[in-house]
Design a protein around this motif. Structure first.
Motif, mmCIF file in Angstrom:
data_model
loop_
_atom_site.group_PDB
_atom_site.id
_atom_site.type_symbol
_atom_site.label_atom_id
_atom_site.label_comp_id
_atom_site.label_asym_id
_atom_site.label_seq_id
_atom_site.Cartn_x
_atom_site.Cartn_y
_atom_site.Cartn_z
ATOM 1 N N GLY A 23 0.803 -1.216 0.000
ATOM 2 C CA GLY A 23 0.000 0.000 0.000
ATOM 3 C C GLY A 23 0.837 1.269 0.000
ATOM 4 N N MET A 24 2.127 1.139 0.221
ATOM 5 C CA MET A 24 3.053 2.273 0.169
ATOM 6 C C MET A 24 4.013 2.036 -0.996
ATOM 7 S SD MET A 24 2.177 4.252 2.676
ATOM 8 C CE MET A 24 3.552 5.346 2.893
ATOM 9 N N PRO A 25 4.468 3.092 -1.670
ATOM 10 C CA PRO A 25 5.314 2.895 -2.853
ATOM 11 C C PRO A 25 6.797 2.691 -2.569
ATOM 12 C CG PRO A 25 4.846 5.220 -2.583
ATOM 13 C CD PRO A 25 4.063 4.485 -1.514
ATOM 14 N N TYR A 26 7.231 2.758 -1.315
ATOM 15 C CA TYR A 26 8.650 2.804 -1.005
ATOM 16 C C TYR A 26 9.249 1.450 -0.640
ATOM 17 C CZ TYR A 26 7.159 7.633 -0.559
ATOM 18 O OH TYR A 26 6.611 8.856 -0.792
ATOM 19 N N VAL A 27 10.535 1.265 -1.021
ATOM 20 C CA VAL A 27 11.318 0.081 -0.641
ATOM 21 C C VAL A 27 12.523 0.584 0.143
ATOM 22 C CG1 VAL A 27 12.622 -1.918 -1.476
ATOM 23 C CG2 VAL A 27 10.588 -1.158 -2.715
ATOM 24 N N TRP A 34 16.036 4.596 2.150
ATOM 25 C CA TRP A 34 15.186 4.473 0.972
ATOM 26 C C TRP A 34 16.037 4.065 -0.220
ATOM 27 C CZ3 TRP A 34 13.678 8.902 -2.653
ATOM 28 C CH2 TRP A 34 12.728 8.472 -3.573
ATOM 29 N N ILE A 35 15.728 2.911 -0.824
ATOM 30 C CA ILE A 35 16.504 2.442 -1.969
ATOM 31 C C ILE A 35 15.658 2.308 -3.231
ATOM 32 C CG2 ILE A 35 18.261 1.278 -0.597
ATOM 33 C CD1 ILE A 35 16.768 -1.392 -1.323
ATOM 34 N N GLY A 36 14.331 2.431 -3.123
ATOM 35 C CA GLY A 36 13.537 2.279 -4.327
ATOM 36 C C GLY A 36 12.061 2.538 -4.120
ATOM 37 N N VAL A 52 10.912 -2.434 -9.347
ATOM 38 C CA VAL A 52 11.324 -1.383 -8.424
ATOM 39 C C VAL A 52 12.374 -0.514 -9.117
ATOM 40 C CG1 VAL A 52 12.432 -0.911 -6.189
ATOM 41 C CG2 VAL A 52 10.920 -2.901 -6.440
ATOM 42 N N LEU A 53 12.195 0.798 -9.041
ATOM 43 C CA LEU A 53 13.208 1.745 -9.511
ATOM 44 C C LEU A 53 13.929 2.320 -8.298
ATOM 45 C CD1 LEU A 53 11.310 3.797 -12.255
ATOM 46 C CD2 LEU A 53 12.661 1.702 -12.495
ATOM 47 N N ASP A 54 15.205 2.667 -8.468
ATOM 48 C CA ASP A 54 15.932 3.302 -7.368
ATOM 49 C C ASP A 54 15.521 4.779 -7.282
ATOM 50 O OD1 ASP A 54 17.453 4.783 -9.210
ATOM 51 O OD2 ASP A 54 19.232 3.525 -8.982
ATOM 52 N N PRO A 55 15.998 5.535 -6.286
ATOM 53 C CA PRO A 55 15.593 6.938 -6.160
ATOM 54 C C PRO A 55 15.988 7.821 -7.346
ATOM 55 C CG PRO A 55 16.388 6.141 -4.061
ATOM 56 C CD PRO A 55 16.700 5.068 -5.078
ATOM 57 N N SER A 56 16.904 7.342 -8.187
ATOM 58 C CA SER A 56 17.282 8.077 -9.397
ATOM 59 C C SER A 56 16.491 7.602 -10.616
ATOM 60 C CB SER A 56 18.783 7.905 -9.659
ATOM 61 O OG SER A 56 19.530 8.429 -8.599
ATOM 62 N N ALA A 81 4.439 9.545 -12.982
ATOM 63 C CA ALA A 81 4.782 10.630 -12.055
ATOM 64 C C ALA A 81 5.583 10.084 -10.879
ATOM 65 C CB ALA A 81 3.513 11.304 -11.561
ATOM 66 N N ARG A 82 6.594 10.812 -10.524
ATOM 67 C CA ARG A 82 7.505 10.387 -9.459
ATOM 68 C C ARG A 82 6.865 10.585 -8.090
ATOM 69 N NH1 ARG A 82 11.743 10.317 -6.780
ATOM 70 N NH2 ARG A 82 13.841 9.972 -7.362
ATOM 71 N N VAL A 83 7.210 9.707 -7.145
ATOM 72 C CA VAL A 83 6.730 9.860 -5.770
ATOM 73 C C VAL A 83 7.657 10.817 -5.026
ATOM 74 C CG1 VAL A 83 5.691 7.578 -5.653
ATOM 75 C CG2 VAL A 83 8.041 7.870 -4.900
ATOM 76 N N PRO A 84 7.141 11.524 -4.038
ATOM 77 C CA PRO A 84 8.017 12.403 -3.254
ATOM 78 C C PRO A 84 8.967 11.570 -2.394
ATOM 79 C CG PRO A 84 5.810 12.371 -2.337
ATOM 80 C CD PRO A 84 5.759 11.575 -3.609
ATOM 81 N N GLU A 85 10.116 12.149 -2.074
ATOM 82 C CA GLU A 85 11.054 11.443 -1.211
ATOM 83 C C GLU A 85 10.390 11.226 0.148
ATOM 84 O OE1 GLU A 85 15.563 11.825 0.491
ATOM 85 O OE2 GLU A 85 15.036 12.720 -1.435
ATOM 86 N N PRO A 86 10.469 10.008 0.659
ATOM 87 C CA PRO A 86 9.760 9.698 1.911
ATOM 88 C C PRO A 86 10.502 10.178 3.150
ATOM 89 C CG PRO A 86 10.968 7.788 1.176
ATOM 90 C CD PRO A 86 11.150 8.844 0.110
ATOM 91 N N GLN A 87 9.757 10.240 4.244
ATOM 92 C CA GLN A 87 10.355 10.453 5.556
ATOM 93 C C GLN A 87 10.984 9.136 5.994
ATOM 94 O OE1 GLN A 87 10.363 13.420 7.182
ATOM 95 N NE2 GLN A 87 9.377 14.255 5.364
ATOM 96 N N ARG A 88 11.952 9.189 6.886
ATOM 97 C CA ARG A 88 12.587 7.959 7.384
ATOM 98 C C ARG A 88 11.548 7.142 8.157
ATOM 99 N NH1 ARG A 88 17.746 6.033 8.538
ATOM 100 N NH2 ARG A 88 17.816 4.750 10.385
#
Length: 118
Positions: A23-27, A34-36, A52-56, A81-88
């Motif tokens: 349910g969340m887009p982050y890996v 955050w790696i992807g 999975v794409l990396d942050p770049s 569309a890119r996701v915003p950088e997540p909080q830790r």
């Protein structure tokens, strides 16, 4: 969409290398870095939904069951569309190993330096 419990991801040797919350887009790696992200999570078929794409925005790997592996060959695809950088995050409990399994045909383990989030 609801957010589920953490899903642990392993390499083919059974070493815990990453995790995500359904349910969340982050890996995240095992150090909560955050790696992807899952850019095609809305797709109905596993390919490319589990990619999975990396942050770049470069291809990092594909979730195959409880493994995060890299395809040896894959088709290029436009990135939504890119996701915003997540909080830790607050990470899941430490997990050491799972049973070793050979990667499926067409997949290999992801290079360790890519999992460090550098």
């Amino acid at each position: 969409m609801s957010v589920g419990l953490a899903v642990h991801l392993y390499d083919s040797g059974g070493r815990w290398i990453a995790w995500y919350r359904p349910g969340m887009p982050y890996v995240w790696n095992t150090r909560d870095r955050w790696i992807g992200w899952f850019p095609w999570s809305h797709e109905s078929s596993p390919e490319p939904r589990d990619d999975v794409l990396d942050p770049s925005d470069r291809y990092l790997g594909t979730v195959v069951g409880d493994r995060l592996l890299a395809r040896t060959a894959r088709r290029p695809r436009s990135i939504p569309a890119r996701v915003p950088e997540p909080q830790r995050p607050v990470g899941p409990p430490d997990i050491d190993r799972a049973m070793a399994l050979p990667p499926p045909i067409g997949f290999i383990d992801i290079a360790t330096h890519r999992l460090l989030g550098n």
